[in-house]
Motif scaffolding. Sequence first.
Motif, mmCIF file in Angstrom:
data_model
loop_
_atom_site.group_PDB
_atom_site.id
_atom_site.type_symbol
_atom_site.label_atom_id
_atom_site.label_comp_id
_atom_site.label_asym_id
_atom_site.label_seq_id
_atom_site.Cartn_x
_atom_site.Cartn_y
_atom_site.Cartn_z
ATOM 1 N N ALA A 221 13.826 57.241 20.131
ATOM 2 C CA ALA A 221 12.750 56.497 19.481
ATOM 3 C C ALA A 221 13.128 56.182 18.036
ATOM 4 C CB ALA A 221 11.468 57.319 19.532
ATOM 5 N N ALA A 222 13.762 57.152 17.365
ATOM 6 C CA ALA A 222 14.135 56.930 15.964
ATOM 7 C C ALA A 222 15.130 55.781 15.866
ATOM 8 C CB ALA A 222 14.730 58.210 15.394
ATOM 9 N N GLU A 223 16.077 55.743 16.788
ATOM 10 C CA GLU A 223 17.076 54.665 16.779
ATOM 11 C C GLU A 223 16.397 53.305 16.990
ATOM 12 O OE1 GLU A 223 20.093 54.999 19.820
ATOM 13 O OE2 GLU A 223 20.978 53.069 19.231
ATOM 14 N N ALA A 224 15.386 53.289 17.846
ATOM 15 C CA ALA A 224 14.681 52.023 18.107
ATOM 16 C C ALA A 224 14.061 51.491 16.823
ATOM 17 C CB ALA A 224 13.608 52.239 19.171
ATOM 18 N N PHE A 225 13.384 52.369 16.085
ATOM 19 C CA PHE A 225 12.746 51.917 14.845
ATOM 20 C C PHE A 225 13.794 51.508 13.813
ATOM 21 C CE2 PHE A 225 8.864 53.444 16.639
ATOM 22 C CZ PHE A 225 7.903 52.631 16.048
ATOM 23 N N ALA A 226 14.883 52.273 13.757
ATOM 24 C CA ALA A 226 15.922 51.964 12.773
ATOM 25 C C ALA A 226 16.532 50.600 13.068
ATOM 26 C CB ALA A 226 16.996 53.040 12.804
ATOM 27 N N ARG A 227 16.709 50.284 14.337
ATOM 28 C CA ARG A 227 17.382 49.036 14.671
ATOM 29 C C ARG A 227 16.452 47.846 14.605
ATOM 30 N NH1 ARG A 227 21.762 49.681 19.338
ATOM 31 N NH2 ARG A 227 22.651 47.968 18.212
ATOM 32 N N MET A 228 15.214 48.026 14.986
ATOM 33 C CA MET A 228 14.339 46.860 15.061
ATOM 34 C C MET A 228 13.716 46.489 13.716
ATOM 35 S SD MET A 228 11.657 45.846 17.947
ATOM 36 C CE MET A 228 12.681 45.884 19.352
ATOM 37 N N ARG A 229 13.514 47.432 12.867
ATOM 38 C CA ARG A 229 13.000 47.181 11.510
ATOM 39 C C ARG A 229 11.733 46.344 11.498
ATOM 40 N NH1 ARG A 229 17.802 46.988 7.539
ATOM 41 N NH2 ARG A 229 19.133 48.499 8.541
ATOM 42 N N THR A 230 10.804 46.709 12.335
ATOM 43 C CA THR A 230 9.514 46.052 12.285
ATOM 44 C C THR A 230 8.476 47.153 12.170
ATOM 45 O OG1 THR A 230 7.916 45.258 13.895
ATOM 46 C CG2 THR A 230 10.081 45.583 14.705
ATOM 47 N N PRO A 231 7.392 46.930 11.409
ATOM 48 C CA PRO A 231 6.435 48.016 11.186
ATOM 49 C C PRO A 231 5.791 48.482 12.491
ATOM 50 C CG PRO A 231 5.694 45.943 10.131
ATOM 51 C CD PRO A 231 7.057 45.698 10.692
ATOM 52 N N VAL A 232 5.473 47.517 13.360
ATOM 53 C CA VAL A 232 4.896 47.903 14.646
ATOM 54 C C VAL A 232 5.783 47.345 15.746
ATOM 55 C CG1 VAL A 232 2.989 47.551 16.238
ATOM 56 C CG2 VAL A 232 2.545 47.967 13.825
ATOM 57 N N LEU A 233 6.024 48.190 16.697
ATOM 58 C CA LEU A 233 6.939 47.792 17.757
ATOM 59 C C LEU A 233 6.123 47.698 19.051
ATOM 60 C CD1 LEU A 233 10.136 49.851 17.630
ATOM 61 C CD2 LEU A 233 8.978 49.546 19.757
ATOM 62 N N TRP A 234 6.342 46.644 19.802
ATOM 63 C CA TRP A 234 5.612 46.506 21.068
ATOM 64 C C TRP A 234 6.339 47.269 22.153
ATOM 65 C CZ3 TRP A 234 3.638 40.961 22.553
ATOM 66 C CH2 TRP A 234 2.517 40.665 21.761
ATOM 67 N N THR A 235 5.592 48.014 22.933
ATOM 68 C CA THR A 235 6.223 48.653 24.093
ATOM 69 C C THR A 235 5.640 48.040 25.350
ATOM 70 O OG1 THR A 235 4.614 50.393 24.535
ATOM 71 C CG2 THR A 235 6.210 50.824 22.794
ATOM 72 N N GLU A 236 6.507 47.749 26.272
ATOM 73 C CA GLU A 236 6.058 47.318 27.594
ATOM 74 C C GLU A 236 6.691 48.256 28.606
ATOM 75 O OE1 GLU A 236 7.158 43.261 28.273
ATOM 76 O OE2 GLU A 236 6.019 42.529 26.568
ATOM 77 N N GLU A 237 5.990 48.447 29.698
ATOM 78 C CA GLU A 237 6.540 49.253 30.785
ATOM 79 C C GLU A 237 7.842 48.588 31.257
ATOM 80 O OE1 GLU A 237 3.963 51.299 31.064
ATOM 81 O OE2 GLU A 237 3.973 52.222 33.007
ATOM 82 N N LYS A 238 8.860 49.377 31.543
ATOM 83 C CA LYS A 238 10.074 48.791 32.120
ATOM 84 C C LYS A 238 9.970 48.931 33.634
ATOM 85 C CE LYS A 238 15.060 48.654 31.746
ATOM 86 N NZ LYS A 238 15.265 48.363 33.157
ATOM 87 N N TYR A 239 9.609 47.848 34.273
ATOM 88 C CA TYR A 239 9.362 47.887 35.714
ATOM 89 C C TYR A 239 10.667 47.875 36.475
ATOM 90 C CZ TYR A 239 4.846 46.657 33.937
ATOM 91 O OH TYR A 239 3.695 46.663 33.229
ATOM 92 N N ASP A 240 10.655 48.576 37.585
ATOM 93 C CA ASP A 240 11.880 48.646 38.376
ATOM 94 C C ASP A 240 11.782 47.682 39.555
ATOM 95 O OD1 ASP A 240 14.300 49.365 39.323
ATOM 96 O OD2 ASP A 240 13.601 51.200 40.293
ATOM 97 N N GLY A 241 11.951 46.397 39.237
ATOM 98 C CA GLY A 241 11.922 45.383 40.281
ATOM 99 C C GLY A 241 13.079 44.440 40.082
ATOM 100 N N VAL A 242 12.846 43.142 40.297
ATOM 101 C CA VAL A 242 13.899 42.166 39.993
ATOM 102 C C VAL A 242 13.343 41.106 39.056
ATOM 103 C CG1 VAL A 242 15.283 42.490 42.073
ATOM 104 C CG2 VAL A 242 13.407 40.830 42.097
ATOM 105 N N ARG A 243 14.176 40.667 38.147
ATOM 106 C CA ARG A 243 13.776 39.678 37.152
ATOM 107 C C ARG A 243 13.486 38.359 37.851
ATOM 108 N NH1 ARG A 243 15.509 39.845 31.568
ATOM 109 N NH2 ARG A 243 14.106 38.455 30.405
ATOM 110 N N CYS A 244 12.530 37.629 37.334
ATOM 111 C CA CYS A 244 12.163 36.370 37.977
ATOM 112 C C CYS A 244 11.721 35.352 36.938
ATOM 113 C CB CYS A 244 11.027 36.622 38.963
ATOM 114 S SG CYS A 244 10.449 35.138 39.765
ATOM 115 N N GLN A 245 12.218 34.154 37.063
ATOM 116 C CA GLN A 245 11.804 33.052 36.191
ATOM 117 C C GLN A 245 11.072 32.051 37.073
ATOM 118 O OE1 GLN A 245 14.608 29.954 34.184
ATOM 119 N NE2 GLN A 245 14.741 31.844 33.048
#
Length: 570
Positions: A221-245
């Motif tokens: 988590a610390a690495e995520a904040f260090a790399r993204m450098r945004t005050p609030v970070l959005w989290t989304e569930e990482k679903y285990d399916g297949v990507r679709c456009q």
Amino acid sequence: MLQFAQTAEQIGATGSTLEKGRVLAEYLSTLQSDDLSRAVLWMSGQPYGRSQRYRLNLGWKAIAQAVSELSDLSSAELSALYLKHSDLGDWGQEALAGRSGGEQVSLGEIAAGFDAIRLAKSAAQKQRCLQALLARLEPLQVKYVLKILSLEMRIGMQEGLVEAALARAFDVPLAAVQRTHMLTGDLGVTALRCQVGDLEKGELQLFQPVRFMLASPVETAAEAFARMRTPVLWTEEKYDGVRCQLHLSRDGRCELFSRDLKETTAAFPEVVEAAAGAGHELLIDGEILAHRGDRVLPFSQLQRRLGRKLVSRKLRLEAPVVLVAFDLLWLDGEPLLDLPLAERRRRLEALGLAWPFLLARLEDAADPPHLDQIFAETRERGNEGLMLKDPQSPYTPGRRGLAWLKLKRPLASLDVVVTAVEWGHGKRRQVLSDYTFAVRTEDGRLLNVGKAYTGLTDREIETMTKHFLAQTISEHGRTLVVKPEVVLEVTFDALQRSNRHRSGYAMRFPRIVRLRPDKPASEIDTLGRVEELYSRYFEREVPLAEVATGPGLAEAAAEVAGEDSAGDGR
Ligand code: AMP
């Protein structure tokens, strides 16, 4: 074709990327439009551009057969030659060496040959078409035709270098070439636009698949904040399916594309049918999941739907799917790529799409401990991890930047023993770099459970090659069965039921964590542990309630789930 082959040869011969780019740029600047798009695609190992959506469906066996019919060598000699090269193109060139001179064949004629192979109905017919094409060529041309057909040129010409060569050949800004390529996903189309100076209209077009935005991995988590450098970070569930456009026109035409931009419309008819009534022009990015009632089904259920040209009613009922949307790239004539994610998401939510469309679960994380807590909760629900997104970021197709991160810790690792090894490919053709490995049963039998070829350093692989050569029990073509002594720790993204290996399980994305010289083979993990991990993490159904947060969707889901079970007689 001779000039193409000579240029490729020259590019392969130099290690300097600058020189590769210079040679390619010089060649490209001499070509007319059709040949230009063929040449850039073929140089990067693609017989067709992604926007053409063609597949050759030409098996390795048909290629090998075509070459062997034309060669004077015996099958034993051909096999030995293949072991020497481990590359179809180099092999074909030597197998057909000394054949009397080929014709002058244009790139257009080669392309016609590819079309004939593509359109041929059976493997035997495809082989005959290929044979007819190869018969007209001299060995150097054969080499490169085979490399293109096997989708690997191995001349160090990554797509980035082709982009640079195009910029140089047509004196256009590299950034404009990159953006056009990023949007069209097709080097051939990009090359043509460079040639006619049409890079400005490099915008999105519906029904032209766009490359997906990708995420970079982070460990903590610390690495995520260090790399993204945004005050609030959005989290989304990482679903285990297949990507679709999903591409949709206002009159209801709908097409779906997978992560590698292949069309998958036919596999998910319930999504297409539901989209047709939306009354909007849309381009949605999301993940397809198998679901029933309020549960997300294990990936193995979704797998039954993948690659289908026709989905029976029975399969639709047994493994129904939803599309969890997380991004909107086009809305009613307007490309949204450059808007901040927060705005794209706002517009996506405002569409109020109904089942089987859902919205990705979204939660802000304010600091690392908070992120850790959200991560723990998602793991508790049975998900793989989190996607972390910068709410202010634009959508950058095809890029793995820092605006999207993925946080997924390996679920577990297993200690396994190597049972067979295989010669590698390309740079690794002189070393044994592909390892098949097994777990043990309680009564001491070894059952293979996976195969990995990443994770060890070049030096380790070299040492292991010597070791395995000394421990070989038998040889079967490229594979050596070895004494089961070398213990590895391996990790993986998921376990699946599979009859590929004798254990009845297979791993998704296995990689070697380290060698375990300290551990004897008698102490490796057991099949029982594999079974336990599988049922704990992968046979589990994930609650769907956690997936849907869209306004009104939960009720719609409940309603449809009710209809489903009524129709099903359950
Ligand atoms: P990985 O396959 O581990 O590189 O992870 C990236 C993949 O996760 C994407 O290509 C998507 O298919 C998938 N994914 C699942 N949930 C999301 C999400 N909320 N946002 C973006 N990608 C997601």
